[in-house]
Design a protein around this motif. Sequence first.
Motif, PDB file in Angstrom:
ATOM      1  N   ALA A 143       2.545   1.142  -8.551  1.00  0.00           N
ATOM      2  CA  ALA A 143       2.062   1.150  -7.254  1.00  0.00           C
ATOM      3  C   ALA A 143       0.908   0.373  -6.687  1.00  0.00           C
ATOM      4  CB  ALA A 143       3.061   2.056  -6.613  1.00  0.00           C
ATOM      5  N   ARG A 144      -0.183   1.339  -6.975  1.00  0.00           N
ATOM      6  CA  ARG A 144      -1.565   1.180  -6.963  1.00  0.00           C
ATOM      7  C   ARG A 144      -2.060  -0.545  -7.028  1.00  0.00           C
ATOM      8  NH1 ARG A 144      -3.692   4.752  -9.666  1.00  0.00           N
ATOM      9  NH2 ARG A 144      -4.014   3.676 -11.672  1.00  0.00           N
ATOM     10  N   GLU A 145      -1.283  -0.451  -7.836  1.00  0.00           N
ATOM     11  CA  GLU A 145      -2.312  -2.121  -8.746  1.00  0.00           C
ATOM     12  C   GLU A 145      -1.798  -3.082  -7.981  1.00  0.00           C
ATOM     13  OE1 GLU A 145      -1.013  -2.512 -12.927  1.00  0.00           O
ATOM     14  OE2 GLU A 145      -2.974  -0.953 -13.331  1.00  0.00           O
ATOM     15  N   TYR A 146      -0.119  -3.368  -7.839  1.00  0.00           N
ATOM     16  CA  TYR A 146       0.329  -3.728  -6.192  1.00  0.00           C
ATOM     17  C   TYR A 146      -0.022  -4.301  -5.299  1.00  0.00           C
ATOM     18  CZ  TYR A 146       4.067  -6.535  -4.684  1.00  0.00           C
ATOM     19  OH  TYR A 146       4.425  -7.254  -3.921  1.00  0.00           O
ATOM     20  N   LEU A 147       0.145  -2.734  -5.418  1.00  0.00           N
ATOM     21  CA  LEU A 147      -0.305  -2.872  -3.399  1.00  0.00           C
ATOM     22  C   LEU A 147      -2.350  -3.245  -3.185  1.00  0.00           C
ATOM     23  CD1 LEU A 147       0.571  -1.540  -0.975  1.00  0.00           C
ATOM     24  CD2 LEU A 147      -0.522   1.120  -1.321  1.00  0.00           C
ATOM     25  N   GLY A 148      -2.833  -2.868  -4.196  1.00  0.00           N
ATOM     26  CA  GLY A 148      -4.243  -3.861  -4.173  1.00  0.00           C
ATOM     27  C   GLY A 148      -4.282  -4.910  -4.272  1.00  0.00           C
ATOM     28  N   SER A 149      -3.445  -5.769  -4.876  1.00  0.00           N
ATOM     29  CA  SER A 149      -3.574  -6.743  -5.241  1.00  0.00           C
ATOM     30  C   SER A 149      -2.565  -7.339  -3.873  1.00  0.00           C
ATOM     31  CB  SER A 149      -3.038  -7.640  -5.702  1.00  0.00           C
ATOM     32  OG  SER A 149      -1.704  -7.366  -5.552  1.00  0.00           O
ATOM     33  N   VAL A 150      -1.820  -7.202  -2.908  1.00  0.00           N
ATOM     34  CA  VAL A 150      -1.528  -7.354  -0.941  1.00  0.00           C
ATOM     35  C   VAL A 150      -2.091  -7.364  -0.261  1.00  0.00           C
ATOM     36  CG1 VAL A 150       0.409  -7.208  -0.335  1.00  0.00           C
ATOM     37  CG2 VAL A 150       1.000  -7.171  -2.519  1.00  0.00           C
ATOM     38  N   ALA A 151      -2.578  -5.774  -0.130  1.00  0.00           N
ATOM     39  CA  ALA A 151      -3.135  -5.765   0.606  1.00  0.00           C
ATOM     40  C   ALA A 151      -5.033  -4.822   0.898  1.00  0.00           C
ATOM     41  CB  ALA A 151      -2.691  -4.054   2.063  1.00  0.00           C
ATOM     42  N   PRO A 152      -6.134  -5.275   1.106  1.00  0.00           N
ATOM     43  CA  PRO A 152      -7.364  -5.198   0.871  1.00  0.00           C
ATOM     44  C   PRO A 152      -7.647  -3.877   0.822  1.00  0.00           C
ATOM     45  CG  PRO A 152      -7.489  -7.456   1.707  1.00  0.00           C
ATOM     46  CD  PRO A 152      -6.100  -6.981   1.542  1.00  0.00           C
ATOM     47  N   GLY A 153      -7.679  -4.229   2.325  1.00  0.00           N
ATOM     48  CA  GLY A 153      -7.839  -3.259   2.836  1.00  0.00           C
ATOM     49  C   GLY A 153      -8.013  -1.169   2.426  1.00  0.00           C
ATOM     50  N   LYS A 154      -8.630  -0.721   2.890  1.00  0.00           N
ATOM     51  CA  LYS A 154      -8.874   0.728   2.181  1.00  0.00           C
ATOM     52  C   LYS A 154      -8.206   1.528   2.892  1.00  0.00           C
ATOM     53  CE  LYS A 154     -14.395   0.761   1.825  1.00  0.00           C
ATOM     54  NZ  LYS A 154     -15.307   0.843   2.000  1.00  0.00           N
ATOM     55  N   ARG A 155      -7.681   1.765   3.829  1.00  0.00           N
ATOM     56  CA  ARG A 155      -6.639   2.166   4.795  1.00  0.00           C
ATOM     57  C   ARG A 155      -5.517   1.211   4.909  1.00  0.00           C
ATOM     58  NH1 ARG A 155     -10.091   4.811   9.457  1.00  0.00           N
ATOM     59  NH2 ARG A 155     -10.579   2.347   9.261  1.00  0.00           N
ATOM     60  N   VAL A 156      -4.078   1.849   3.494  1.00  0.00           N
ATOM     61  CA  VAL A 156      -3.111   1.070   3.958  1.00  0.00           C
ATOM     62  C   VAL A 156      -1.876   1.922   4.761  1.00  0.00           C
ATOM     63  CG1 VAL A 156      -1.647  -0.420   3.132  1.00  0.00           C
ATOM     64  CG2 VAL A 156      -3.955  -0.096   2.487  1.00  0.00           C
ATOM     65  N   LEU A 157      -1.446   1.316   5.431  1.00  0.00           N
ATOM     66  CA  LEU A 157       0.142   1.862   5.776  1.00  0.00           C
ATOM     67  C   LEU A 157       1.372   0.998   5.480  1.00  0.00           C
ATOM     68  CD1 LEU A 157       1.627   4.168   8.065  1.00  0.00           C
ATOM     69  CD2 LEU A 157       1.512   2.648   9.241  1.00  0.00           C
ATOM     70  N   VAL A 158       2.100   2.086   4.333  1.00  0.00           N
ATOM     71  CA  VAL A 158       3.100   1.303   3.884  1.00  0.00           C
ATOM     72  C   VAL A 158       4.905   1.775   4.580  1.00  0.00           C
ATOM     73  CG1 VAL A 158       4.366   0.923   1.537  1.00  0.00           C
ATOM     74  CG2 VAL A 158       2.160   1.514   2.038  1.00  0.00           C
ATOM     75  N   VAL A 159       5.542   1.144   5.027  1.00  0.00           N
ATOM     76  CA  VAL A 159       6.745   1.061   5.315  1.00  0.00           C
ATOM     77  C   VAL A 159       8.064   0.872   4.437  1.00  0.00           C
ATOM     78  CG1 VAL A 159       7.718   0.975   7.429  1.00  0.00           C
ATOM     79  CG2 VAL A 159       5.386   0.539   7.919  1.00  0.00           C
ATOM     80  N   VAL A 160       8.599   2.189   4.482  1.00  0.00           N
ATOM     81  CA  VAL A 160       9.524   1.997   3.599  1.00  0.00           C
ATOM     82  C   VAL A 160      10.964   2.458   4.134  1.00  0.00           C
ATOM     83  CG1 VAL A 160       8.592   2.347   1.305  1.00  0.00           C
ATOM     84  CG2 VAL A 160       9.008   3.906   2.635  1.00  0.00           C
ATOM     85  N   ASP A 161      11.527   1.850   3.376  1.00  0.00           N
ATOM     86  CA  ASP A 161      13.560   2.435   3.805  1.00  0.00           C
ATOM     87  C   ASP A 161      14.056   3.833   3.188  1.00  0.00           C
ATOM     88  OD1 ASP A 161      16.237   1.212   5.524  1.00  0.00           O
ATOM     89  OD2 ASP A 161      16.659   1.955   2.899  1.00  0.00           O
ATOM     90  N   ARG A 162      14.439   4.351   4.404  1.00  0.00           N
ATOM     91  CA  ARG A 162      14.776   5.590   3.694  1.00  0.00           C
ATOM     92  C   ARG A 162      15.912   5.811   2.476  1.00  0.00           C
ATOM     93  NH1 ARG A 162      13.312   9.715   7.152  1.00  0.00           N
ATOM     94  NH2 ARG A 162      13.353   9.202   9.246  1.00  0.00           N
ATOM     95  N   GLU A 163      16.137   4.531   2.186  1.00  0.00           N
ATOM     96  CA  GLU A 163      16.824   4.540   0.733  1.00  0.00           C
ATOM     97  C   GLU A 163      15.647   4.550  -0.252  1.00  0.00           C
ATOM     98  OE1 GLU A 163      20.138   5.479   0.816  1.00  0.00           O
ATOM     99  OE2 GLU A 163      20.175   5.451   2.665  1.00  0.00           O
ATOM    100  N   ASP A 164      15.174   4.097  -0.112  1.00  0.00           N
ATOM    101  CA  ASP A 164      13.684   4.011  -1.004  1.00  0.00           C
ATOM    102  C   ASP A 164      12.966   5.108  -1.443  1.00  0.00           C
ATOM    103  OD1 ASP A 164      12.283   1.885  -2.978  1.00  0.00           O
ATOM    104  OD2 ASP A 164      11.373   0.865  -1.364  1.00  0.00           O
ATOM    105  N   GLN A 165      13.825   5.447  -2.626  1.00  0.00           N
ATOM    106  CA  GLN A 165      13.175   6.648  -2.908  1.00  0.00           C
ATOM    107  C   GLN A 165      11.979   7.178  -4.196  1.00  0.00           C
ATOM    108  OE1 GLN A 165      13.562   9.924  -1.360  1.00  0.00           O
ATOM    109  NE2 GLN A 165      14.145   9.018   0.327  1.00  0.00           N
ATOM    110  N   VAL A 166      12.586   5.570  -4.794  1.00  0.00           N
ATOM    111  CA  VAL A 166      11.185   5.046  -6.148  1.00  0.00           C
ATOM    112  C   VAL A 166       9.815   5.114  -5.558  1.00  0.00           C
ATOM    113  CG1 VAL A 166      10.938   3.847  -7.791  1.00  0.00           C
ATOM    114  CG2 VAL A 166      13.218   4.521  -7.371  1.00  0.00           C
ATOM    115  N   SER A 167       9.614   4.141  -4.898  1.00  0.00           N
ATOM    116  CA  SER A 167       8.462   3.568  -3.450  1.00  0.00           C
ATOM    117  C   SER A 167       8.202   4.583  -2.884  1.00  0.00           C
ATOM    118  CB  SER A 167       8.147   2.307  -3.074  1.00  0.00           C
ATOM    119  OG  SER A 167       9.226   1.649  -3.908  1.00  0.00           O
TER     120      SER A 167
END
Length: 217
Positions: A143-167
């Motif tokens: 998750a860290r590696e993928y998120l770093g390639s998508v969002a370069p900012g230092k502070r990232v807000l991730v919005v997920v669905d309630r069913e996505d417990q793995v994320s």
Amino acid sequence: MATATKLEVVDAKGKKAGSVDLPEAIFGVEANVPLIHQVVTAQLAAARQGTHKAKGRGERSGSGAKPFKQKGTGRARQGSVRMPQHRGGGIVHGPVPRDYSQRTPKKMIAAALLGLLSDRARANRLHVVESFGLGDKPSTKTAREYLGSVAPGKRVLVVVDREDQVSILSLRNLQGVHVLFQDQLNAYDVVVSDDLVFTKAAFDAFVAGRAAKEDTK
């Protein structure tokens, strides 16, 4: 700067996996800075516990009798050892428990949030991902590696669905990353984040929820 009407959806390999529409009513709103400031300030005020308490003269322990006689000592007259000028005495005008919350109309809260979302979209700080490529097993490293390639900012807000417990399990311990459900999205968490990342499921649910609210007006 005009807001794009569509946004690419990125898959787990970082490649384009389609696109989503950016409704003008949600992502084409002019940001009202004074309104955003008022809403964020009210949100922070509402989060205060307000349980601070200092004891006044009548709440301190100690004798209520005069510590020495009124006249003849050459000292200033004193009425009690519980007076503020004495060590262990009461506090003058100290804090007392109070409610810091401010009344903020729902329309103002919604307008501030939509203005911030529109600002993030115009600045290319809004991202939608198909998934984090985690499969059925949580992986903070992936998750860290993928998120770093998508969002370069230092502070990232991730919005997920309630069913996505793995994320949720994979992202919750990452430094500089804050995770919310789509129905928890708020002005403060958006304004303090450099990048905003939606999973496609969360994005669709959020847009559908906003559309439902507009239809009920």
